[in-house]
Design a protein around this motif. Structure first.
Motif, PDB file in Angstrom:
ATOM      1  N   UNK A  64       0.827  -1.207   0.000  1.00 33.45           N
ATOM      2  CA  UNK A  64       0.000   0.000   0.000  1.00 33.45           C
ATOM      3  C   UNK A  64       0.864   1.261   0.000  1.00 33.45           C
ATOM      4  N   UNK A  65       1.979   1.205   0.718  1.00 34.08           N
ATOM      5  CA  UNK A  65       2.890   2.348   0.753  1.00 34.08           C
ATOM      6  C   UNK A  65       3.412   2.651  -0.647  1.00 34.08           C
ATOM      7  N   UNK A  66       3.830   1.604  -1.388  1.00 33.91           N
ATOM      8  CA  UNK A  66       4.351   1.807  -2.741  1.00 33.91           C
ATOM      9  C   UNK A  66       3.311   2.413  -3.668  1.00 33.91           C
ATOM     10  N   UNK A  67       2.078   1.917  -3.567  1.00 34.22           N
ATOM     11  CA  UNK A  67       1.020   2.416  -4.452  1.00 34.22           C
ATOM     12  C   UNK A  67       0.869   3.920  -4.324  1.00 34.22           C
ATOM     13  N   UNK A  68       0.725   4.406  -3.105  1.00 35.52           N
ATOM     14  CA  UNK A  68       0.489   5.842  -2.919  1.00 35.52           C
ATOM     15  C   UNK A  68       1.774   6.657  -3.070  1.00 35.52           C
ATOM     16  N   UNK A  69       2.931   6.049  -2.802  1.00 39.75           N
ATOM     17  CA  UNK A  69       4.192   6.753  -3.050  1.00 39.75           C
ATOM     18  C   UNK A  69       4.373   7.009  -4.537  1.00 39.75           C
ATOM     19  N   UNK A  70       4.073   5.995  -5.360  1.00 38.06           N
ATOM     20  CA  UNK A  70       4.176   6.172  -6.815  1.00 38.06           C
ATOM     21  C   UNK A  70       3.212   7.239  -7.305  1.00 38.06           C
ATOM     22  N   UNK A  71       1.989   7.198  -6.800  1.00 33.12           N
ATOM     23  CA  UNK A  71       0.997   8.198  -7.205  1.00 33.12           C
ATOM     24  C   UNK A  71       1.469   9.596  -6.824  1.00 33.12           C
ATOM     25  N   UNK A  72       1.952   9.731  -5.593  1.00 35.52           N
ATOM     26  CA  UNK A  72       2.352  11.044  -5.103  1.00 35.52           C
ATOM     27  C   UNK A  72       3.521  11.609  -5.893  1.00 35.52           C
ATOM     28  N   UNK A  73       4.578  10.837  -6.067  1.00 34.61           N
ATOM     29  CA  UNK A  73       5.762  11.353  -6.743  1.00 34.61           C
ATOM     30  C   UNK A  73       5.540  11.518  -8.250  1.00 34.61           C
ATOM     31  N   UNK A  74       4.643  10.738  -8.814  1.00 30.64           N
ATOM     32  CA  UNK A  74       4.302  10.954 -10.217  1.00 30.64           C
ATOM     33  C   UNK A  74       3.637  12.308 -10.393  1.00 30.64           C
ATOM     34  N   UNK A  75       2.738  12.662  -9.487  1.00 30.25           N
ATOM     35  CA  UNK A  75       2.077  13.969  -9.572  1.00 30.25           C
ATOM     36  C   UNK A  75       3.070  15.109  -9.369  1.00 30.25           C
ATOM     37  N   UNK A  76       3.998  14.949  -8.403  1.00 30.28           N
ATOM     38  CA  UNK A  76       4.997  15.995  -8.185  1.00 30.28           C
ATOM     39  C   UNK A  76       5.877  16.180  -9.422  1.00 30.28           C
ATOM     40  N   UNK A  77       6.255  15.072 -10.043  1.00 36.79           N
ATOM     41  CA  UNK A  77       7.089  15.155 -11.247  1.00 36.79           C
ATOM     42  C   UNK A  77       6.324  15.820 -12.383  1.00 36.79           C
ATOM     43  N   UNK A  78       5.071  15.394 -12.575  1.00 38.83           N
ATOM     44  CA  UNK A  78       4.245  15.964 -13.646  1.00 38.83           C
ATOM     45  C   UNK A  78       3.980  17.447 -13.409  1.00 38.83           C
ATOM     46  N   UNK A  79       3.826  17.843 -12.156  1.00 37.48           N
ATOM     47  CA  UNK A  79       3.526  19.251 -11.849  1.00 37.48           C
ATOM     48  C   UNK A  79       4.711  20.164 -12.143  1.00 37.48           C
ATOM     49  N   UNK A  80       5.907  19.576 -12.274  1.00 31.62           N
ATOM     50  CA  UNK A  80       7.094  20.370 -12.578  1.00 31.62           C
ATOM     51  C   UNK A  80       7.835  20.876 -11.362  1.00 31.62           C
ATOM     52  N   UNK A  81       7.455  20.403 -10.157  1.00 35.24           N
ATOM     53  CA  UNK A  81       8.092  20.909  -8.939  1.00 35.24           C
ATOM     54  C   UNK A  81       9.589  20.603  -8.913  1.00 35.24           C
ATOM     55  N   UNK A  82       9.961  19.365  -9.262  1.00 33.46           N
ATOM     56  CA  UNK A  82      11.373  18.992  -9.252  1.00 33.46           C
ATOM     57  C   UNK A  82      12.161  19.788 -10.283  1.00 33.46           C
ATOM     58  N   UNK A  83      11.604  19.940 -11.476  1.00 35.42           N
ATOM     59  CA  UNK A  83      12.288  20.697 -12.529  1.00 35.42           C
ATOM     60  C   UNK A  83      12.507  22.155 -12.115  1.00 35.42           C
ATOM     61  N   UNK A  84      11.516  22.728 -11.459  1.00 33.51           N
ATOM     62  CA  UNK A  84      11.635  24.125 -11.021  1.00 33.51           C
ATOM     63  C   UNK A  84      12.789  24.282 -10.032  1.00 33.51           C
ATOM     64  N   UNK A  85      12.902  23.355  -9.086  1.00 37.59           N
ATOM     65  CA  UNK A  85      13.975  23.425  -8.085  1.00 37.59           C
ATOM     66  C   UNK A  85      15.339  23.266  -8.744  1.00 37.59           C
ATOM     67  N   UNK A  86      15.461  22.282  -9.641  1.00 37.58           N
ATOM     68  CA  UNK A  86      16.747  22.015 -10.293  1.00 37.58           C
ATOM     69  C   UNK A  86      17.148  23.177 -11.193  1.00 37.58           C
ATOM     70  N   UNK A  87      16.204  23.712 -11.957  1.00 35.21           N
ATOM     71  CA  UNK A  87      16.512  24.839 -12.840  1.00 35.21           C
ATOM     72  C   UNK A  87      16.940  26.075 -12.048  1.00 35.21           C
ATOM     73  N   UNK A  88      16.334  26.278 -10.887  1.00 36.65           N
ATOM     74  CA  UNK A  88      16.717  27.410 -10.037  1.00 36.65           C
ATOM     75  C   UNK A  88      18.153  27.251  -9.546  1.00 36.65           C
ATOM     76  N   UNK A  89      18.531  26.021  -9.218  1.00 41.38           N
ATOM     77  CA  UNK A  89      19.895  25.762  -8.764  1.00 41.38           C
ATOM     78  C   UNK A  89      20.915  26.047  -9.856  1.00 41.38           C
ATOM     79  N   UNK A  90      20.646  25.492 -11.039  1.00 40.57           N
ATOM     80  CA  UNK A  90      21.630  25.604 -12.123  1.00 40.57           C
ATOM     81  C   UNK A  90      21.739  27.032 -12.663  1.00 40.57           C
ATOM     82  N   UNK A  91      20.686  27.823 -12.569  1.00 42.36           N
ATOM     83  CA  UNK A  91      20.715  29.168 -13.144  1.00 42.36           C
ATOM     84  C   UNK A  91      21.354  30.206 -12.226  1.00 42.36           C
ATOM     85  N   UNK A  92      21.539  29.878 -10.932  1.00 41.01           N
ATOM     86  CA  UNK A  92      22.074  30.851  -9.982  1.00 41.01           C
ATOM     87  C   UNK A  92      23.478  30.504  -9.486  1.00 41.01           C
TER      88      UNK A  92
END
Length: 431
Positions: A64-92
């Motif tokens: 059950x933990x895996x099921x909801x972990x996959x759902x949660x992190x898939x949504x975070x990835x799709x929302x662009x949250x990780x990309x926003x953080x990484x791009x902010x790091x590399x640009x500054x």
């Protein structure tokens, strides 16, 4: 029938299945152990009972933990949250090769919070690949640096590697995670040594840590993805931090944390179309769940028919006592080389035997298996028998056979250094 011979035959069938790749591995793990249980005199009802108990334990501790972990992190990835953080790091940051290696480590370690190497590679490499090209930095080095950082973070209880390990060993993912955390600390000096080594190799080849080629190109405008939700970045980040604190500081049950985080994130970001994202996770979760169930079928039969005990007694009677005492450490030292030739699923199948032998020397089960959680992950990126290797190499434009041959000696030495540091600081339990 002789239980020891049946145990050896079962392991041999599994090995041959993987090496020949003629029959789906999952099918063999689901069917062959069942047949062996019946041949050893256990009725279908008896076999069903201990298999169902094993399945129920899997779902309670991991499924059950895996099921909801996959759902949660898939949504975070799709929302662009990780990309926003990484791009902010590399640009500054003022970039050079040293900073680039550090970024590779940080982003790699951060991205494995998704719990799976494939999405971690998809977060890390596409963003940094232009910089690797710009600085003429060897992409094989980059893969090894990222994988080492990801391996250090594999103690997270919701990771797929932890799920496979805990499932194969019959241990709680949470308990195994706590026992594996000290091993993660042992990676830190080795990661620094990698920076020094790869930096020296880069300087030898290029003569500088600065930009090698700087071609004028049109500004790249990232096409906004359909599921991107930049307007909810701060909400997503705050919820993510709360979830990590709940898991790491307050030890809230992971399945409960991910259920709440998943529902909240879905309602904020995708109130009308969350079903589409949930549906995309389905095939991946189903494949992983089937593999976990297959491993549990194998484990249930192996543990409940006397195979583990019989095989352990045979090893104790045949293998010299000093070798047997340190057998798990010997295999840990050689794991990168072993996994190059044999899929990690087979290696995982030996954990119940390690636990039984360890008990004879007074070593707790979690102490026997904890060293393999992070260290074995060093091997899984340096083998052509693991599908995620192909994903990482594809993203970095590397040839798998060439890369894995280069990676095996580097990861073997990395693994050795981590073990030495663990022994120095008392993290490695010698019994």
């Amino acid at each position: 029938m002789n239980v020891t011979l049946m145990a050896i035959l079962l392991i041999a069938i599994v090995v041959v299945t993987v090496v020949t790749d003629k029959v789906p591995f999952n099918f063999v793990l689901l069917i062959v152990p069942l047949i062996f249980s019946l041949l050893l005199g256990h009725s279908l009802t008896q076999t069903s009972n201990f298999v169902l108990q094993q399945f129920a334990s899997l779902m309670q501790t991991t499924g059950f933990m895996l099921l909801f972990a996959f759902l949660y992190f898939t949504m975070l990835t799709e929302s662009g949250m990780f990309n926003t953080i990484v791009n902010a790091l590399t640009s500054h940051l003022k970039m050079n090769v040293i900073v680039l290696m550090v970024l590779t480590t940080l982003i790699g370690g951060f991205s494995i919070l998704t719990g799976n190497f494939t999405p971690a590679y998809l977060i890390t490499f596409p963003i940094l690949l232009p910089l690797y090209k710009k600085f003429n930095f060897d992409r094989g080095y980059a893969f090894m640096i990222a994988q080492t950082a990801m391996s250090a973070m594999c103690f997270i209880p919701w990771g797929i590697g932890m799920a496979y390990t805990a499932s194969a060993a019959g241990l709680s993912a949470t308990a195994l995670s706590k026992a594996s955390l000290p091993w993660a600390y042992c990676f830190i000096p080795v990661i620094i040594l990698q920076w020094i080594y790869f930096g020296w190799k880069h300087r030898q080849k290029n003569g500088t840590f600065q930009v090698i080629e700087q071609e004028e190109t049109a500004a790249e405008v990232e096409e906004e993805k359909e599921n991107s939700r930049p307007q909810f970045f701060w909400i997503n980040l705050i919820v993510f931090i709360i979830a990590m604190v709940a898991l790491g500081v307050y030890s809230v049950p992971p399945y409960l944390v991910f259920i709440i985080a998943t529902v909240f994130t879905a309602m904020v970001n995708y109130p009308k179309d969350y079903g589409k994202i949930f549906g995309s996770v389905g095939p991946m979760y189903l494949n992983i769940l089937i593999m976990l169930l297959a491993i549990n079928m194998y484990q249930a039969v192996f543990n409940n028919t006397g195979m583990v005990g019989a095989l352990s007694k045979s090893l104790i009677s045949v293998v010299p006592h000093p070798v047997l005492h340190y057998l798990h450490i010997i295999l840990l030292l050689l794991c990168v080389i072993i996994i190059y030739f044999i899929p990690f699923q087979i290696f995982n199948a030996l954990y119940p035997i390690f636990i039984t032998i360890g008990a004879a020397f007074g070593i707790p089960a979690v102490a026997m298996i904890a060293p393999f959680v992070c260290n074995l992950s060093l091997a899984t990126s340096a083998t052509p028998t693991n599908s995620s290797t192909y994903v990482g190499c594809g993203l970095l434009d590397l040839e798998v056979p060439e890369y894995t041959k280069r990676a095996v000696p580097v990861m073997t030495i990395t693994n050795l250094l981590v073990i030495i540091i663990a022994a120095m600081f008392g993290v490695l339990n010698l019994g």
